[in-house]
Design a protein around this motif. Sequence first.
Motif, PDB file in Angstrom:
ATOM      1  N   TYR A 188       0.828  -1.213   0.000  1.00  0.00           N
ATOM      2  CA  TYR A 188       0.000   0.000   0.000  1.00  0.00           C
ATOM      3  C   TYR A 188       0.858   1.257   0.000  1.00  0.00           C
ATOM      4  O   TYR A 188       0.558   2.224  -0.689  1.00  0.00           O
ATOM      5  N   LEU A 189       1.933   1.225   0.788  1.00  0.00           N
ATOM      6  CA  LEU A 189       2.808   2.397   0.807  1.00  0.00           C
ATOM      7  C   LEU A 189       3.452   2.596  -0.547  1.00  0.00           C
ATOM      8  O   LEU A 189       3.634   3.715  -1.008  1.00  0.00           O
ATOM      9  N   PRO A 214       7.533  10.163   6.714  1.00  0.00           N
ATOM     10  CA  PRO A 214       6.889  11.441   7.053  1.00  0.00           C
ATOM     11  C   PRO A 214       6.004  11.958   5.915  1.00  0.00           C
ATOM     12  O   PRO A 214       4.964  12.571   6.159  1.00  0.00           O
ATOM     13  N   ALA A 215       6.397  11.683   4.659  1.00  0.00           N
ATOM     14  CA  ALA A 215       5.568  12.138   3.542  1.00  0.00           C
ATOM     15  C   ALA A 215       4.215  11.437   3.567  1.00  0.00           C
ATOM     16  O   ALA A 215       3.178  12.061   3.324  1.00  0.00           O
ATOM     17  N   PHE A 216       4.207  10.144   3.861  1.00  0.00           N
ATOM     18  CA  PHE A 216       2.934   9.435   3.939  1.00  0.00           C
ATOM     19  C   PHE A 216       2.077  10.016   5.056  1.00  0.00           C
ATOM     20  O   PHE A 216       0.914  10.351   4.854  1.00  0.00           O
ATOM     21  N   PHE A 230       9.988   1.497  -1.120  1.00  0.00           N
ATOM     22  CA  PHE A 230       9.708   2.549  -2.091  1.00  0.00           C
ATOM     23  C   PHE A 230      10.663   2.472  -3.274  1.00  0.00           C
ATOM     24  O   PHE A 230      10.497   3.174  -4.251  1.00  0.00           O
ATOM     25  N   THR A 231      11.709   1.645  -3.142  1.00  0.00           N
ATOM     26  CA  THR A 231      12.734   1.661  -4.186  1.00  0.00           C
ATOM     27  C   THR A 231      12.469   0.668  -5.311  1.00  0.00           C
ATOM     28  O   THR A 231      13.268   0.545  -6.209  1.00  0.00           O
ATOM     29  N   ARG A 288      -5.493   0.867  -2.456  1.00  0.00           N
ATOM     30  CA  ARG A 288      -5.824  -0.488  -2.029  1.00  0.00           C
ATOM     31  C   ARG A 288      -5.724  -1.527  -3.139  1.00  0.00           C
ATOM     32  O   ARG A 288      -5.925  -2.707  -2.903  1.00  0.00           O
ATOM     33  N   PHE A 289      -5.459  -1.096  -4.369  1.00  0.00           N
ATOM     34  CA  PHE A 289      -5.225  -2.071  -5.442  1.00  0.00           C
ATOM     35  C   PHE A 289      -4.058  -1.584  -6.290  1.00  0.00           C
ATOM     36  O   PHE A 289      -3.787  -0.385  -6.343  1.00  0.00           O
ATOM     37  N   PRO A 290      -3.348  -2.508  -6.942  1.00  0.00           N
ATOM     38  CA  PRO A 290      -2.102  -2.130  -7.616  1.00  0.00           C
ATOM     39  C   PRO A 290      -2.260  -1.266  -8.858  1.00  0.00           C
ATOM     40  O   PRO A 290      -1.429  -0.413  -9.110  1.00  0.00           O
ATOM     41  N   LYS A 291      -3.309  -1.474  -9.671  1.00  0.00           N
ATOM     42  CA  LYS A 291      -3.358  -0.847 -10.982  1.00  0.00           C
ATOM     43  C   LYS A 291      -3.507   0.674 -10.914  1.00  0.00           C
ATOM     44  O   LYS A 291      -4.156   1.192 -10.017  1.00  0.00           O
ATOM     45  N   GLY A 292      -2.937   1.344 -11.904  1.00  0.00           N
ATOM     46  CA  GLY A 292      -3.160   2.786 -12.047  1.00  0.00           C
ATOM     47  C   GLY A 292      -2.270   3.604 -11.130  1.00  0.00           C
ATOM     48  O   GLY A 292      -1.676   3.092 -10.196  1.00  0.00           O
TER      49      GLY A 292
END
Lengths: 105, 568
Positions: B94-95, B104-106, B270-271, B557-561
Amino acid sequence: MSFESEQHAKDYWRENLRLMLTLLCIWFAVSFGFGILLVDALNAIKLGGFKLGFWFAQQGSIYVFLLLIVVYVIKMNTLDRKYNVHEDHENEEEFEEALEEEFGQ
Amino acid sequence: MDIQTLTFLIVGATFAIYIGIAIWSRAGSTHDFYVAGGGVHPVANGMATAADWMSAASFISMAGLISFMGYDGAVYLMGWTGGYVLLALCLAPYLRKFGKFTVPAFIGDRYYSNTARTVAVICAVFVCFTYVAGQMRGVGVVFSRFLEVDITTGVIIGMGVVFFYAVLGGMKGITYTQVAQYCVLICAYLVPAIFISIMMTGHVIPQIGFGSELADGSGTYLLDKLDGLSTELGFTEYTSGTKSTIDVFFITAALMVGTAGLPHVIVRFFTVPKVRDARKSAGWALLFIALLYTTAPAIATFARVNMIDTINGPEGEGTPHAEAPGWIDNWERTGLISWEDKNEDGRMFYAGDERNEMTIDRDIMVLANPEIANLPAWVIALVAAGGIAAALSTSAGLLLVISTSISHDLLKRNLMPNITDKQELGYARIAAAVAICVAGYLGINPPGFVAQVVAFAFGLAASSFFPAIIMGIFYKRMNKEGAIAGMLSGILFTAAYIIYFKFINPAANSPENWWFGISPEGIGTLGMVLNFAVAIAVARVTSEAPAHVQEMVESIRFPKGAGEASAH
């Protein structure tokens, strides 16, 4: 909205949560259950030279953790495809854009 | 060749590799610097995460701790691996989809508040400094024992190397260096374990070996022998612990949840370019971590049996000090082992009661293990290189989080929104350089509380970040009032409990005085529960999160887009 309908979005999320909670129950059972709360009872059983409770606490739970993540990855990929929300090339381009937007270039 | 020369050669060679990689993967832009350009393969990312995660404490101290704690050592084993299940299932995908690149950005965007962002920056910087001071100390210890330079010189050399590749390479340099460091540290951990396992039980795999029969033909199981020795010498049985069940439960939970809330671990997810890869990365990371973590209890058992046998002698009457093996001499010189001949028979004796004549520092078990088992000199040199790799890789990851939090979340997003990409990169490098100097200073002049503050780091992460992130994803209505109130009450409660028992009134730090029998190490779990409770209560009586934020939560909540998240 990338889902075909509201209903699809709801179903996807419900299936996702069910999978997550099932796996978390197992996660809790092997570590906090077998490894801590029930350790004395399980120690009565021997697995080779290990007492079973001790083995779960220092070895078994870690192997189960790994297995849980593997199952999660496989099941989620299937779920994504079932609801057609898996990633495509577009995603990679968007990732690039997000990077540029965040940090400039 | 003697151990000294070999150690210089092996450590020098690994340093050359790290610096070589840093030059090859130099960061050219802020996004190379912060997230390695985002193109890291999940396997490489898993290795880097593992190296980042396994610190000097995991490498040097953990097996020693388990060796002295027996069953209770399981709190570290389960605590520091179980958190990855939470990360993989509840946070990482999700992140990653959220599309921002720091914790902190989240927090700042999800809770549409700069106050929340600033609270998160302060927590992140504090947690990371706590940790990094301990790492630099670890580098110093290894240097001073194996290279016979003093701790200060050791720390300065370590700082120099980290400075070079963290400041130059940023996340990109760090990630690829960490892959190399993982390989060095895991070899250094496994090789002696395998050797010793074969010697003691005839099994190649240490994980099986420590539950097998001894190779001396007696037919006794290794763990049964150790249980027998322990009770005979006045310790508790090795396979049962001394801590209360509730305390073991709470400490394990605090470490698990703390792991899932540590900013330098989360930033790893995130990487990778895709949500799918974020899930996979957590799996690879745990696999690489599990290799070390399942070996540690085996090492702990071998080392303990070996140590007791060497000191007390095969007959259990004590070995004359004059005939003591070389490793006892070596470590006596560093002050980490000492012998006091209480009954004046000239023999050493180790026990859990008044017969005891030995003081043995827990931290030496892994480093001394190859010497105790008489392994070849190159194995000892390899262990030294592994210890340094573990300490360096973790420090670099932490320093990067500090510099990102300051240059990006604090300066760019809060105080100086108009700086250019290039200026921001400059600030990030300055922040990293300053952080290294502070860390080095703390490593050379460790405040007395370094060991204690580790509990602080996990407790803080567990009671602040974890609930805020979880509710950010799974509870759409959660608003900024609830999140901020929750974070503050969680942190303040946890910090107050730890500060009271560790600093203000350490004399009272015993099970009778603890609330419900929970030690300060485990209190983060209660802090987390409090955070959830306060946040939900406050959110109920204030207005729910604005519509655009709720939509954004839907979209992660879902991967696409792309998700609307990155669009504002």
